[in-house]
Motif scaffolding. Structure first.
Motif, PDB file in Angstrom:
ATOM      1  N   ARG A   1      -9.001  -2.515 -11.270  1.00  0.00           N
ATOM      2  CA  ARG A   1      -9.868  -2.599 -10.093  1.00  0.00           C
ATOM      3  C   ARG A   1      -8.826  -2.698  -9.094  1.00  0.00           C
ATOM      4  O   ARG A   1      -8.802  -2.305  -7.860  1.00  0.00           O
ATOM      5  N   ARG A   2      -7.965  -3.736  -9.022  1.00  0.00           N
ATOM      6  CA  ARG A   2      -7.157  -3.944  -7.994  1.00  0.00           C
ATOM      7  C   ARG A   2      -6.035  -3.079  -7.841  1.00  0.00           C
ATOM      8  O   ARG A   2      -5.760  -2.666  -6.482  1.00  0.00           O
ATOM      9  N   LEU A   3      -5.723  -2.073  -8.675  1.00  0.00           N
ATOM     10  CA  LEU A   3      -4.819  -0.951  -8.339  1.00  0.00           C
ATOM     11  C   LEU A   3      -5.632   0.175  -7.683  1.00  0.00           C
ATOM     12  O   LEU A   3      -4.876   0.760  -6.773  1.00  0.00           O
ATOM     13  N   LEU A   4      -6.865   0.192  -7.918  1.00  0.00           N
ATOM     14  CA  LEU A   4      -7.588   1.137  -7.146  1.00  0.00           C
ATOM     15  C   LEU A   4      -7.874   0.838  -5.953  1.00  0.00           C
ATOM     16  O   LEU A   4      -8.070   1.838  -5.008  1.00  0.00           O
ATOM     17  N   GLU A   5      -8.163  -0.527  -5.744  1.00  0.00           N
ATOM     18  CA  GLU A   5      -8.093  -1.020  -4.338  1.00  0.00           C
ATOM     19  C   GLU A   5      -7.163  -0.744  -3.307  1.00  0.00           C
ATOM     20  O   GLU A   5      -7.062  -0.503  -2.055  1.00  0.00           O
ATOM     21  N   ASP A   6      -5.777  -0.723  -4.124  1.00  0.00           N
ATOM     22  CA  ASP A   6      -4.632  -0.512  -3.310  1.00  0.00           C
ATOM     23  C   ASP A   6      -4.289   1.181  -3.364  1.00  0.00           C
ATOM     24  O   ASP A   6      -3.630   1.772  -4.237  1.00  0.00           O
ATOM     25  N   LYS A   7      -4.806   1.931  -2.275  1.00  0.00           N
ATOM     26  CA  LYS A   7      -4.681   3.198  -2.309  1.00  0.00           C
ATOM     27  C   LYS A   7      -3.327   3.991  -1.816  1.00  0.00           C
ATOM     28  O   LYS A   7      -2.956   4.859  -1.944  1.00  0.00           O
ATOM     29  N   ALA A   8      -2.556   2.932  -1.209  1.00  0.00           N
ATOM     30  CA  ALA A   8      -1.298   3.209  -0.548  1.00  0.00           C
ATOM     31  C   ALA A   8      -0.402   4.007  -1.617  1.00  0.00           C
ATOM     32  O   ALA A   8       0.040   3.656  -2.535  1.00  0.00           O
ATOM     33  N   GLY A   9      -0.179   5.379  -1.276  1.00  0.00           N
ATOM     34  CA  GLY A   9       0.815   6.161  -1.958  1.00  0.00           C
ATOM     35  C   GLY A   9       0.424   6.561  -3.364  1.00  0.00           C
ATOM     36  O   GLY A   9       1.294   7.445  -3.957  1.00  0.00           O
ATOM     37  N   GLN A  10      -0.851   6.575  -3.529  1.00  0.00           N
ATOM     38  CA  GLN A  10      -1.374   7.267  -4.752  1.00  0.00           C
ATOM     39  C   GLN A  10      -2.130   8.483  -4.601  1.00  0.00           C
ATOM     40  O   GLN A  10      -2.091   9.190  -5.544  1.00  0.00           O
ATOM     41  N   GLU A  11      -2.318   8.788  -3.432  1.00  0.00           N
ATOM     42  CA  GLU A  11      -2.839  10.113  -3.157  1.00  0.00           C
ATOM     43  C   GLU A  11      -1.794  11.318  -3.344  1.00  0.00           C
ATOM     44  O   GLU A  11      -0.596  10.965  -2.905  1.00  0.00           O
ATOM     45  N   GLN A  12      -2.142  12.435  -4.074  1.00  0.00           N
ATOM     46  CA  GLN A  12      -0.933  13.235  -4.133  1.00  0.00           C
ATOM     47  C   GLN A  12      -1.096  14.484  -3.363  1.00  0.00           C
ATOM     48  O   GLN A  12      -0.355  15.629  -3.359  1.00  0.00           O
TER      49      GLN A  12
END
Length: 641
Positions: free
Chosen positions: A630-641
């Motif tokens: 859940r914490r990783l999903l809340e941190d969207k920075a840099g995860q979009e491809q």
């Protein structure tokens, strides 16, 4: 499905396998060509009956009987008919405790415990709850139930008190058998305390406790000590001859709803299916020392050890605890120490071993290992080749299979020594089963075309009903495709008849009009050297309908940098196509998984879409993973491809 996967060469059925096949090739071809009813009658002839079957099938899916009027007993087939001096169980616990049981000792203990249950008032058709780990008492208690016609309900030792209570409320057992505790990764897991909580405000029931961890722990008033009860019982119960379709056990499935389904399997029908399943996919016999790593609470263990395995008279290694404790080399130590010839496990376990590195293999004599059987989830070709080439040194046969709790067997696989397999596939439908892949329009899919997996004819080990709710059984399994059992899995049959199961139907996503299964994307991700495990789920998208999101567990000290995430997205494009590029790649140290090691993709999908983990979480092994993801999903920075 990725054409590259489907074009992987078939592996010869005899390659790297020294064991002789169960039957000559000509006989195997004859059996595969038989209609299911003739085939199952043939299998039944290899078992011990009081009244042998003379007819096969009565009725149709949803209301059928196999071998009507035939009578026999499961425990006789699994225990009594084998040489009493042969070793049946080599038990080992995480802390090093060991026990050895011969077939004679196991039969004697089972017959005396069955008599003890009778003395407590347990009669044919009564329910007995078995809340045990992988301990000898599980074999004794379950076969004691088979011996007297009681219906056992096995409850997974990792369940919460609420999950245990749900199952007790539904089955209403006359007796509950548990251990005081079990060991898991060096921790004591207090099963008896969990049971006490689950029984609060429920009607009184007789509790029998096997005190294995703390022998001096006091019992509550009215509770009985398993060993003391067994020692005090000298009478041996005679096996009750049961009709082939009488219920043998109830096993509960966990799913997307809060109420688990209590699937009912016929005792002798299940025996017949499990016996044939083990014969073809493991070619198990009295000469084998065999380790099934599954937990007794999952149906894999009854199929491949408790019933199907014992019916073939092999020596079984049973392990209580986590197989990677105290070190990742523990599985290799066990295989070497016991001279294991065959292992049955899950792809997750192989990926865990691979992640630990090849150094853990060194110094362990695995030369007697001939075969590794697998079930539980899709197997990526990378792991198949690692298991064959590195773990097995090119000298083991890797037999990936497919089945469900409902089917009572892993009904697809290779017939050992007789039929080929293809890395990543699940073999072919075994004799006695009729599989059909169905398109959205209800028509049969062409070879290589993804669709819904169904089975079109009954077989003895298919679950007969949901305990107390046959309407739910019909609605769940028989309503989507009239006249067929719906597996709710997406699959295809390739041009060689090999079965590829790509995941649950919910995991087949439609991306801009293209149907893509999660398995091929996950296989592409696992080819990257930094990836240990991968799970891909669908996220709704206003433009494309759905887009894939990848969750990746790194290998070693790999870090989730932007460069790595781009490399992983590119790996999916190379392996599947540009349409499958993940919208996000989340590199996470852990993912929610069941105690048996399966990644709970449904929970990942819920966290992705709603931020909450809904549905039945009773089989969750690591609740802390939910907060991590859940914490990783809340941190969207840099995860979009």
């Amino acid at each position: 499905m990725d054409a590259a996967l489907l074009s992987v060469p078939l592996v010869s059925p005899t390659a790297a396998l020294s064991a002789c096949p169960p039957v000559p090739p000509a006989e195997a071809r004859r059996l595969r060509d038989l209609d299911p009813q003739s085939y199952w009658l043939h299998v039944a002839q290899e078992l011990t009956w009081d009244t042998p079957p003379t007819a096969a099938l009565e009725g149709t899916l949803g209301d059928f009987r196999y071998f009507p009027g035939a009578t026999g007993n499961v425990s006789v087939n699994c225990l009594d008919r084998h040489p009493p001096e042969r070793v049946a169980l080599r038990y080992e616990r995480e802390d090093g405790l060991r026990e050895t049981w011969t077939y004679g000792q196991l039969t004697d203990a089972t017959a005396r415990f069955a008599a003890a249950l009778q003395d407590l008032g347990v009669e044919r058709g009564d329910r007995v709850a078995v809340y045990l780990g992988n301990v000898p008492e599980a074999f004794i208690a379950i076969h004691a139930c088979y011996r007297i016609g009681a219906i056992y309900s096995v409850i997974f030792a990792g369940f919460s008190a609420a999950a245990v209570r749900d199952r007790l409320e539904d089955a209403r057992p006359k007796v509950v058998i548990c251990t005081d505790a079990t060991l898991r990764r060096g921790r004591v897991v207090p099963l008896k305390a969990t049971l006490d909580e689950a029984l609060t405000d429920l009607p009184p029931t007789q509790v029998i406790v096997a005190r294995r961890v703390n022998a001096g722990h006091p019992l509550r008033a009215g509770e009985l000590d398993f060993q003391a009860l067994l020692d005090a019982t000298t009478r041996r119960a005679d096996p009750v001859m049961l009709e082939a379709n009488e219920p043998g056990f109830i096993i509960y499935t966990s799913g997307t709803t809060s109420k688990p389904k209590g699937l009912v399997h016929a005792g002798l029908g299940f025996l017949t299916g499990a016996y044939a399943n083990v014969k073809w996919t493991l070619n198990l016999g009295g000469q084998d020392t065999y380790w099934c790593t599954a937990d007794v609470g999952w149906l894999t263990f009854p199929i491949f050890a408790l019933v199907g395995g014992l019916a073939h008279g092999a020596t079984h290694v049973i392990y209580e605890g986590s197989i990677d404790t105290p070190t990742p080399a523990r599985p290799y130590e066990l295989i070497a120490a016991h001279g294991v010839t065959k292992v049955f496990t899950a792809p997750t376990a192989l990926r865990m071993l691979r992640r630990a590195g090849d150094d853990t293999l060194r110094g362990h004599d695995l030369s007697r290992l001939q075969l590794i059987g697998l079930v539980g989830e899709p197997l990526d070709p990378e792991t198949w080749h690692w298991a064959h080439d590195t773990l097995g040194g090119g000298n083991v046969f890797i037999n990936n299979t497919y089945g469900q709790t409902e089917t009572g067997t892993a009904w697809a696989g290779s017939m050992v020594g007789l039929t080929p397999t293809r890395p990543g596939a699940c073999g072919h439908p075994l004799p006695g089963y009729r599989a059909r892949i169905v398109r959205d329009d209800g028509q049969e899919a062409a070879p290589g075309e993804l669709g819904a997996l169904t089975l079109t004819e009954p077989f003895p080990c298919l679950a007969r009903t949901v305990w107390g709710d046959h309407d739910r059984y019909r609605a769940t399994y028989l309503s989507d495709h009239p006249g067929a059992y719906a597996a709710s899995d997406a699959a295809l049959l390739d041009h060689d008849g090999q079965l590829w199961v790509t995941g649950r139907l919910d995991d087949v996503m439609n991306v801009a009009g293209h149907r893509i299964g999660t398995m091929e994307m996950e296989a592409a991700l696992i080819t990257h050297p930094a990836v240990s495990e991968a799970a891909v789920v669908a996220m709704p998208d206003d433009v494309k309908g759905a887009v894939p999101v990848a969750f990746v567990v790194p290998r070693g000290d790999a870090q989730g940098s932007p460069d790595l995430r781009r490399e992983l997205a590119d790996a999916v494009v190379r392996g599947v196509g540009a349409i499958a590029r993940p919208a996000r790649v989340i590199v996470t140290p852990t993912v929610p998984r069941t105690r048996s090691g399966k990644i709970m993709r449904r929970v990942l999908r819920d966290l992705l879409i709603t931020g909450q983990a809904g549905g039945d979480l009773s089989s969750l092994e690591n609740p802390d993973a939910i907060d991590t993801v859940r914490r990783l999903l809340e941190d969207k920075a840099g995860q979009e491809q």
